[in-house]
Design a protein around this motif. Structure first.
Motif, PDB file in Angstrom:
ATOM      1  N   ARG A  40      -7.133   7.195   7.931  1.00 46.88           N
ATOM      2  CA  ARG A  40      -6.880   5.953   7.188  1.00 46.88           C
ATOM      3  C   ARG A  40      -5.561   6.015   6.440  1.00 46.88           C
ATOM      4  NH1 ARG A  40     -12.742   4.225   4.645  1.00 46.88           N
ATOM      5  NH2 ARG A  40     -13.729   3.872   6.654  1.00 46.88           N
ATOM      6  N   LEU A  41      -5.258   7.165   5.835  1.00 49.40           N
ATOM      7  CA  LEU A  41      -3.994   7.313   5.122  1.00 49.40           C
ATOM      8  C   LEU A  41      -2.809   7.216   6.076  1.00 49.40           C
ATOM      9  CD1 LEU A  41      -4.811  10.159   2.591  1.00 49.40           C
ATOM     10  CD2 LEU A  41      -4.377   7.754   2.068  1.00 49.40           C
ATOM     11  N   LEU A  42      -2.910   7.859   7.224  1.00 48.74           N
ATOM     12  CA  LEU A  42      -1.820   7.802   8.197  1.00 48.74           C
ATOM     13  C   LEU A  42      -1.636   6.384   8.719  1.00 48.74           C
ATOM     14  CD1 LEU A  42      -2.438  11.132  10.132  1.00 48.74           C
ATOM     15  CD2 LEU A  42      -0.557  10.602   8.561  1.00 48.74           C
ATOM     16  N   TRP A  43      -2.748   5.669   8.948  1.00 52.16           N
ATOM     17  CA  TRP A  43      -2.653   4.290   9.410  1.00 52.16           C
ATOM     18  C   TRP A  43      -1.938   3.440   8.365  1.00 52.16           C
ATOM     19  CZ3 TRP A  43      -4.231  -0.545   7.892  1.00 52.16           C
ATOM     20  CH2 TRP A  43      -4.138  -1.544   8.860  1.00 52.16           C
ATOM     21  N   ARG A  44      -2.311   3.614   7.106  1.00 53.61           N
ATOM     22  CA  ARG A  44      -1.669   2.833   6.043  1.00 53.61           C
ATOM     23  C   ARG A  44      -0.201   3.189   5.892  1.00 53.61           C
ATOM     24  NH1 ARG A  44      -5.300   0.846   1.258  1.00 53.61           N
ATOM     25  NH2 ARG A  44      -7.020   0.087   2.479  1.00 53.61           N
ATOM     26  N   ARG A  45       0.141   4.476   6.014  1.00 51.92           N
ATOM     27  CA  ARG A  45       1.549   4.869   5.910  1.00 51.92           C
ATOM     28  C   ARG A  45       2.347   4.218   7.026  1.00 51.92           C
ATOM     29  NH1 ARG A  45       3.248  10.920   6.768  1.00 51.92           N
ATOM     30  NH2 ARG A  45       2.875  10.261   8.885  1.00 51.92           N
ATOM     31  N   THR A  46       1.820   4.241   8.236  1.00 54.02           N
ATOM     32  CA  THR A  46       2.503   3.613   9.364  1.00 54.02           C
ATOM     33  C   THR A  46       2.673   2.120   9.124  1.00 54.02           C
ATOM     34  OG1 THR A  46       1.612   5.276  10.871  1.00 54.02           O
ATOM     35  CG2 THR A  46       2.411   3.233  11.860  1.00 54.02           C
ATOM     36  N   ALA A  47       1.639   1.479   8.622  1.00 53.87           N
ATOM     37  CA  ALA A  47       1.723   0.048   8.321  1.00 53.87           C
ATOM     38  C   ALA A  47       2.807  -0.217   7.291  1.00 53.87           C
ATOM     39  CB  ALA A  47       0.376  -0.479   7.839  1.00 53.87           C
ATOM     40  N   LEU A  48       2.849   0.595   6.239  1.00 49.01           N
ATOM     41  CA  LEU A  48       3.871   0.432   5.195  1.00 49.01           C
ATOM     42  C   LEU A  48       5.263   0.623   5.764  1.00 49.01           C
ATOM     43  CD1 LEU A  48       3.028   2.211   1.816  1.00 49.01           C
ATOM     44  CD2 LEU A  48       3.799  -0.118   2.180  1.00 49.01           C
ATOM     45  N   GLU A  49       5.441   1.669   6.553  1.00 46.42           N
ATOM     46  CA  GLU A  49       6.753   1.964   7.126  1.00 46.42           C
ATOM     47  C   GLU A  49       7.225   0.853   8.064  1.00 46.42           C
ATOM     48  OE1 GLU A  49       6.429   6.831   7.021  1.00 46.42           O
ATOM     49  OE2 GLU A  49       6.079   5.786   8.900  1.00 46.42           O
ATOM     50  N   ASN A  50       6.288   0.133   8.662  1.00 52.66           N
ATOM     51  CA  ASN A  50       6.644  -0.951   9.570  1.00 52.66           C
ATOM     52  C   ASN A  50       6.687  -2.313   8.879  1.00 52.66           C
ATOM     53  OD1 ASN A  50       7.029   0.514  12.011  1.00 52.66           O
ATOM     54  ND2 ASN A  50       4.830   0.872  12.022  1.00 52.66           N
ATOM     55  N   GLY A  51       6.617  -2.308   7.562  1.00 56.54           N
ATOM     56  CA  GLY A  51       6.771  -3.535   6.793  1.00 56.54           C
ATOM     57  C   GLY A  51       5.518  -4.369   6.639  1.00 56.54           C
ATOM     58  N   ALA A  52       4.381  -3.863   7.080  1.00 60.70           N
ATOM     59  CA  ALA A  52       3.146  -4.633   6.928  1.00 60.70           C
ATOM     60  C   ALA A  52       2.699  -4.593   5.475  1.00 60.70           C
ATOM     61  CB  ALA A  52       2.050  -4.059   7.822  1.00 60.70           C
ATOM     62  N   ARG A  53       2.148  -5.689   5.048  1.00 60.00           N
ATOM     63  CA  ARG A  53       1.558  -5.656   3.711  1.00 60.00           C
ATOM     64  C   ARG A  53       0.116  -5.207   3.899  1.00 60.00           C
ATOM     65  NH1 ARG A  53      -1.398  -9.305   1.022  1.00 60.00           N
ATOM     66  NH2 ARG A  53      -2.252 -10.951   2.296  1.00 60.00           N
ATOM     67  N   PHE A  54      -0.470  -4.701   2.839  1.00 54.73           N
ATOM     68  CA  PHE A  54      -1.825  -4.197   2.978  1.00 54.73           C
ATOM     69  C   PHE A  54      -2.823  -5.317   3.195  1.00 54.73           C
ATOM     70  CE2 PHE A  54      -0.126  -0.316   0.983  1.00 54.73           C
ATOM     71  CZ  PHE A  54      -0.440   0.533   2.019  1.00 54.73           C
ATOM     72  N   PHE A  55      -4.037  -4.930   3.377  1.00 53.02           N
ATOM     73  CA  PHE A  55      -5.111  -5.824   3.764  1.00 53.02           C
ATOM     74  C   PHE A  55      -5.238  -7.052   2.864  1.00 53.02           C
ATOM     75  CE2 PHE A  55      -6.943  -1.451   4.639  1.00 53.02           C
ATOM     76  CZ  PHE A  55      -6.424  -1.406   5.907  1.00 53.02           C
ATOM     77  N   CYS A  56      -5.718  -8.116   3.470  1.00 48.96           N
ATOM     78  CA  CYS A  56      -6.053  -9.303   2.695  1.00 48.96           C
ATOM     79  C   CYS A  56      -7.146  -8.923   1.703  1.00 48.96           C
ATOM     80  CB  CYS A  56      -6.573 -10.405   3.617  1.00 48.96           C
ATOM     81  SG  CYS A  56      -5.321 -11.071   4.711  1.00 48.96           S
ATOM     82  N   GLU A  57      -7.151  -9.595   0.570  1.00 52.09           N
ATOM     83  CA  GLU A  57      -8.143  -9.280  -0.451  1.00 52.09           C
ATOM     84  C   GLU A  57      -9.392 -10.132  -0.257  1.00 52.09           C
ATOM     85  OE1 GLU A  57      -6.837  -8.855  -4.523  1.00 52.09           O
ATOM     86  OE2 GLU A  57      -4.772  -8.648  -3.795  1.00 52.09           O
ATOM     87  N   LEU A  58     -10.515  -9.438  -0.126  1.00 52.54           N
ATOM     88  CA  LEU A  58     -11.804 -10.095   0.040  1.00 52.54           C
ATOM     89  C   LEU A  58     -12.116 -10.880  -1.229  1.00 52.54           C
ATOM     90  CD1 LEU A  58     -14.179 -10.388   2.005  1.00 52.54           C
ATOM     91  CD2 LEU A  58     -15.225  -8.412   0.896  1.00 52.54           C
ATOM     92  N   ASP A  59     -12.623 -12.069  -1.057  1.00 50.39           N
ATOM     93  CA  ASP A  59     -12.994 -13.009  -2.123  1.00 50.39           C
ATOM     94  C   ASP A  59     -11.802 -13.680  -2.788  1.00 50.39           C
ATOM     95  OD1 ASP A  59     -15.735 -12.606  -1.683  1.00 50.39           O
ATOM     96  OD2 ASP A  59     -15.768 -10.902  -3.055  1.00 50.39           O
ATOM     97  N   ARG A  60     -10.588 -13.226  -2.527  1.00 52.28           N
ATOM     98  CA  ARG A  60      -9.417 -13.935  -3.025  1.00 52.28           C
ATOM     99  C   ARG A  60      -8.714 -14.682  -1.889  1.00 52.28           C
ATOM    100  NH1 ARG A  60      -4.373 -11.535  -3.652  1.00 52.28           N
ATOM    101  NH2 ARG A  60      -2.948 -13.171  -4.132  1.00 52.28           N
ATOM    102  N   GLU A  61      -8.464 -13.972  -0.783  1.00 50.03           N
ATOM    103  CA  GLU A  61      -7.779 -14.580   0.358  1.00 50.03           C
ATOM    104  C   GLU A  61      -8.724 -14.855   1.523  1.00 50.03           C
ATOM    105  OE1 GLU A  61      -3.437 -12.725   0.465  1.00 50.03           O
ATOM    106  OE2 GLU A  61      -5.002 -11.190   0.344  1.00 50.03           O
TER     107      GLU A  61
END
Length: 133
Positions: A40-61
């Motif tokens: 999960r950490l590696l997936w998130r790091r890759t997402a960050l490095e590729n400019g992705a913003r983190f997950f949508c927020e449940l109950d807000r978005e």
């Protein structure tokens, strides 16, 4: 989500992982839980490095709500989501295709990818992404 969305927290975790890479590697070989955390950490790091913003927020978005009729629950946007928004990472029990085919799972929340099945049927081992239709 157990790991939060704070960039500062993630940056600190990545720094720790880099500083203790061999220790992390050894731990992930012996512990399925640590292996899942590391993935999960590696997936998130890759997402960050590729400019992705983190997950949508449940109950807000996004929200889990009845789909209507007898269809059960579904995942719905509460706001307009930008193109390329990351809804979330599909989680569940990972198993091989043969193991899944022999399991008692209904298959309603299963996703096959690259020879692996991620079965999100157990709500305690999956997340809101299981409701994406």
């Amino acid at each position: 989500e157990a790991f939060g969305t704070s960039t500062e927290v993630m940056t600190t975790l990545f720094a720790l992982a880099a500083a203790h890479g061999s220790l992390l590697e050894a731990a992930t070989r012996t512990s399925p839980v640590l292996r899942q955390v590391a993935q999960r950490l590696l997936w998130r790091r890759t997402a960050l490095e590729n400019g992705a913003r983190f997950f949508c927020e449940l109950d807000r978005e996004i929200e889990v709500a009845p789909s209507g009729g007898a269809k059960g629950m579904g995942l719905f946007a509460k706001v307009d989501l930008a193109e390329g928004s990351v809804i979330g990472r599909y989680t569940g029990v990972e198993m091989g295709e043969d193991e899944f085919d022999a399991s008692p799972s209904t298959g309603l929340y299963a996703m096959r990818t690259n020879g692996v099945v991620i079965d999100g049927e157990d709500p305690d081992r999956s997340n809101y992404c299981r409701f994406i239709n």
